[in-house]
Design an enzyme around this catalytic site. Sequence first.
Site, PDB file in Angstrom:
ATOM      1  N   LYS A 111       0.934  -1.194  -0.153  1.00 20.96           N
ATOM      2  CA  LYS A 111       0.017   0.079   0.045  1.00 20.96           C
ATOM      3  C   LYS A 111       0.659   1.327   0.087  1.00 20.96           C
ATOM      4  O   LYS A 111       1.036   1.916   1.010  1.00 20.96           O
ATOM      5  CB  LYS A 111      -0.811  -0.082   1.224  1.00 20.96           C
ATOM      6  CG  LYS A 111      -2.387  -0.659   0.798  1.00 20.96           C
ATOM      7  CD  LYS A 111      -2.981  -0.323   2.064  1.00 20.96           C
ATOM      8  CE  LYS A 111      -4.104   0.741   1.860  1.00 20.96           C
ATOM      9  NZ  LYS A 111      -5.099   0.635   0.996  1.00 20.96           N
TER      10      LYS A 111
HETATM   11  N1  PXG Z   1      -7.776  -2.682  -2.810  1.00 23.27           N
HETATM   12  C1  PXG Z   1      -7.144  -1.549  -2.860  1.00 23.27           C
HETATM   13  C2  PXG Z   1      -6.051  -1.351  -4.019  1.00 23.27           C
HETATM   14  C3  PXG Z   1      -7.169  -0.754  -1.660  1.00 23.27           C
HETATM   15  O1  PXG Z   1      -6.472   0.448  -1.558  1.00 23.27           O
HETATM   16  C4  PXG Z   1      -8.692  -2.110  -0.696  1.00 23.27           C
HETATM   17  C5  PXG Z   1      -8.442  -3.086  -1.949  1.00 23.27           C
HETATM   18  C6  PXG Z   1      -9.683  -2.503   0.289  1.00 23.27           C
HETATM   19  O2  PXG Z   1      -8.869  -3.112   1.658  1.00 23.27           O
HETATM   20  P1  PXG Z   1      -9.173  -3.185   2.997  1.00 23.27           P
HETATM   21  O3  PXG Z   1      -7.933  -3.615   3.900  1.00 23.27           O
HETATM   22  O4  PXG Z   1      -9.614  -1.653   3.235  1.00 23.27           O
HETATM   23  O5  PXG Z   1     -10.347  -4.022   3.232  1.00 23.27           O
HETATM   24  C7  PXG Z   1      -8.022  -0.986  -0.500  1.00 23.27           C
HETATM   25  C8  PXG Z   1      -8.142  -0.012   0.443  1.00 23.27           C
HETATM   26  C9  PXG Z   1     -10.542   5.625  -0.109  1.00 23.27           C
HETATM   27  C10 PXG Z   1      -9.460   4.658   0.405  1.00 23.27           C
HETATM   28  O6  PXG Z   1     -10.270   6.706   0.142  1.00 23.27           O
HETATM   29  C11 PXG Z   1      -9.426   3.165   0.025  1.00 23.27           C
HETATM   30  C12 PXG Z   1      -8.580   2.057   0.270  1.00 23.27           C
HETATM   31  C13 PXG Z   1      -7.456   2.745   1.065  1.00 23.27           C
HETATM   32  C14 PXG Z   1      -7.471   4.129   1.477  1.00 23.27           C
HETATM   33  C15 PXG Z   1      -8.392   4.959   1.227  1.00 23.27           C
HETATM   34  O7  PXG Z   1     -11.607   5.000  -0.977  1.00 23.27           O
HETATM   35  N2  PXG Z   1      -8.719   1.205   0.185  1.00 23.27           N
END
Ligand code: PXG
Length: 291
Positions: free
Chosen positions: A150
């Site tokens: 990330k």
């Molecule tokens: N795929 C990607 C590329 C992500 O960045 C997820 C899947 C879902 O992962 P989690 O661990 O959250 O279930 C993410 C995470 C936003 C935002 O503002 C979205 C994410 C992170 C930070 C901000 O929409 N997604």
Amino acid sequence: MKIYLDGKLVDREDAKISVFDHGLLYGDGVFEGIRAYNGRVFRLKEHLDRIWASAKAINLTIPISKIEMEKALIKTLLANKQTEGYIRLIVTRGCGDLGLDPRKCTQPPSVIIITDKISLYPDSLYEKGGEVITAATRRLRPDSLSPNVKSLNYLNNIMAKMEATKAGVMEAVMLNAEGYVAECTGDNIFIVKDGGLFTPPASEGALIGITRDTVLELAKNKLKIPVREERMTMYNVYTADECFLTGTAAEVIPIVRADAREIADGKPGKITVNLIKEFKNLTRLTGVPIK
Ligand code: PXG
């Protein structure tokens, strides 16, 4: 609002970093998006483990321990009198010069913790279901940069998100270089077919989402339905019985249209609705107390 910046709680106006920070200059750093519900931080250990793994993968040493990070995060929430909302952890490579070489970053990496309200999708989207398109922008190849890092460089995902916005839909499905479904720009994707739950494996370019893991557990242990991580194409999405996305921000959100095709009868499916309910329960009852 107080923001944690390198060991201090500072006011929002004073929460500034240098223009020479390699996080700004090169996207050289890592982050996490975490949520607190009902006085508890959901799956904090998993988020800390993931940011430490992201940092390890880019050879960045986080200058504090996981326990110190947890304490700092709780302290920031308490300072802001926040019992729920969004928590953003950021670790940048730190201040360097105008060159790529991280050895030029002579100060230690910066640690930033921002807590804020979460901007939610409207309730109607959870009731009626949302729509996705397939983005032309492909997910980065894992041999260029692992989708499991990330990192502070989300341009790839932002380009795909802009395609979704242009098409007037909430999210875009990103394919990997081979054309198989990877995930969405900030969410993982699931389908239900013949009573089983399917999601692409990490090896297809999906981030191992913490909501994804939670939903896989809930489906297996609470709903007692078979779950499989399997390669899929958009054909599988179009012809699915149900489809939904998962993410820290979106939680579990039904998808009823993909590339202008209605998925099944165009209404959120039964398993999706059950998973939303189970997920809501879990987020309210578990997590690290904010105290
Ligand atoms: N795929 C990607 C590329 C992500 O960045 C997820 C899947 C879902 O992962 P989690 O661990 O959250 O279930 C993410 C995470 C936003 C935002 O503002 C979205 C994410 C992170 C930070 C901000 O929409 N997604």
